[in-house]
Design an enzyme around this catalytic site. Structure first.
Site, PDB file in Angstrom:
ATOM      1  N   ASP A  67       0.842  -1.195   0.000  1.00 26.03           N
ATOM      2  CA  ASP A  67       0.000   0.000   0.000  1.00 26.03           C
ATOM      3  C   ASP A  67       0.876   1.242   0.000  1.00 26.03           C
ATOM      4  OD1 ASP A  67       0.853  -0.448   2.627  1.00 26.03           O
ATOM      5  OD2 ASP A  67      -1.149  -0.872   3.388  1.00 26.03           O
ATOM      6  N   ASN A 133      -8.229  -2.300  13.670  1.00 23.80           N
ATOM      7  CA  ASN A 133      -9.615  -2.496  13.242  1.00 23.80           C
ATOM      8  C   ASN A 133      -9.764  -3.722  12.339  1.00 23.80           C
ATOM      9  OD1 ASN A 133      -8.361  -1.602  10.921  1.00 23.80           O
ATOM     10  ND2 ASN A 133      -9.778   0.091  10.519  1.00 23.80           N
ATOM     11  N   HIS A 135      -7.930  -4.308   9.621  1.00 21.51           N
ATOM     12  CA  HIS A 135      -7.583  -4.133   8.200  1.00 21.51           C
ATOM     13  C   HIS A 135      -6.314  -4.919   7.878  1.00 21.51           C
ATOM     14  CE1 HIS A 135      -5.060  -0.158   8.866  1.00 21.51           C
ATOM     15  NE2 HIS A 135      -4.307  -1.207   9.009  1.00 21.51           N
ATOM     16  N   GLU A 140      -9.872  -1.625   4.440  1.00 20.93           N
ATOM     17  CA  GLU A 140     -10.538  -1.221   5.668  1.00 20.93           C
ATOM     18  C   GLU A 140     -11.841  -2.004   5.841  1.00 20.93           C
ATOM     19  OE1 GLU A 140      -8.924   0.474   7.727  1.00 20.93           O
ATOM     20  OE2 GLU A 140      -8.184   2.390   6.998  1.00 20.93           O
TER      21      GLU A 140
HETATM   22  P1  PGA Z   1       1.637  -1.505  12.620  1.00 23.58           P
HETATM   23  O1  PGA Z   1       0.554  -1.377  11.469  1.00 23.58           O
HETATM   24  O2  PGA Z   1       2.605  -2.562  12.199  1.00 23.58           O
HETATM   25  O3  PGA Z   1       2.297  -0.137  12.658  1.00 23.58           O
HETATM   26  O4  PGA Z   1       0.919  -1.846  13.880  1.00 23.58           O
HETATM   27  C1  PGA Z   1      -0.064  -2.545  10.992  1.00 23.58           C
HETATM   28  C2  PGA Z   1      -1.190  -2.192  10.060  1.00 23.58           C
HETATM   29  O5  PGA Z   1      -1.852  -1.150  10.233  1.00 23.58           O
HETATM   30  O6  PGA Z   1      -1.453  -2.987   9.141  1.00 23.58           O
END
Ligand code: PGA
Length: 235
Positions: A67, A133, A135, A140
């Site tokens: 992404d 959440n 995702h 999302e």
């Molecule tokens: P993080 O993000 O590794 O900074 O916890 C993971 C994500 O949002 O997919």
């Protein structure tokens, strides 16, 4: 049939080392592997371990990102966040002589990025973190399993988690994400989750008997035949 294996470790560094070991093993078996890489805090130890590898191992590999924030910042303009291109260059891509596919040139043609990722009927590896959440990449809540690679609004929770606030001036409100359809086409999926605050979402999305549903995008991984979950907490 779903074949999720859960490998709990006692330290986030060990999660990163194991992820790196599996990826390098995969590269040894198939030097031209297509690997889709994540950003965020979780994969930092994995990148530290991957930087210890012999650069020549990477010569034939094809590296993609999961992404990227959208739109791209204006060249040279200061921004209060880091693009995923900058992150990936620093953590791995500038250290290895692989074939590298940046997302930004495809902002207007997401389907073309998808075609490159899926050139051999799907990537060999997709490496994932998981959002609070549920995702995966920036798919999302509300993302169906056949969702395309696309530009998507960031949820309020993601904006809060990533920037410390919602609609902060200078911060992106959108991102391009590899779609769930392409993630689920991967031959192997590796998901890392570290820190106790990720425990409940991993349990809800991947361990519970709830059927997969669009409000919990990571739950679609239960429909994939080869997922490895690496955590630094017991499950
Ligand atoms: P993080 O993000 O590794 O900074 O916890 C993971 C994500 O949002 O997919």
């Amino acid at each position: 049939m779903s074949l999720i294996s859960f490998n709990p470790f006692s330290h986030a560094d060990d999660v990163g080392k194991e992820a790196a070991r599996l990826i390098l093993e995969g590269l040894e078996q198939k030097p031209s592997s297509t690997i889709v890489f994540p950003t965020g805090k979780t994969p930092i130890p994995m990148y530290a371990a991957l930087r210890q590898s012999e650069p020549s191992r990477w010569t034939h590999a094809r590296l993609f990102h999961l992404d990227e924030y959208y739109p791209a910042p204006k060249p040279g303009a200061p921004i209060p966040y880091e693009t995923f291109e900058t992150y990936l260059r620093r953590e791995l891509w500038d250290h290895v002589p692989a074939n590298q596919y940046w997302m930004e040139p495809y902002f207007n043609h997401p389907a073309k990025y998808d075609e490159l990722v899926c050139a051999e009927s799907g990537p060999d590896w997709v490496i994932l973190g998981i959002g609070g959440n549920g995702h995966i990449a920036f798919n999302e809540p509300g993302s169906p399993p056949d969702s395309d690679t696309r530009i998507i609004p960031l949820s309020p929770q993601t904006q809060q988690d990533n920037f410390g606030g919602v609609h902060l001036p200078g911060y992106p409100t959108h991102a391009m994400t590899l779609g769930l359809a392409s993630i689920l086409k991967a031959k192997r999926i590796l998901l890392m989750a570290t820190g106790d605050k990720k425990r409940s979402i991993v349990e809800r999305a991947l361990l519970s008997s709830e059927p997969p549903h669009i409000d919990l995008p990571a739950s679609w991984l239960k429909t994939h035949p080869h997922v490895t979950i690496l955590t630094d907490f017991p499950l």
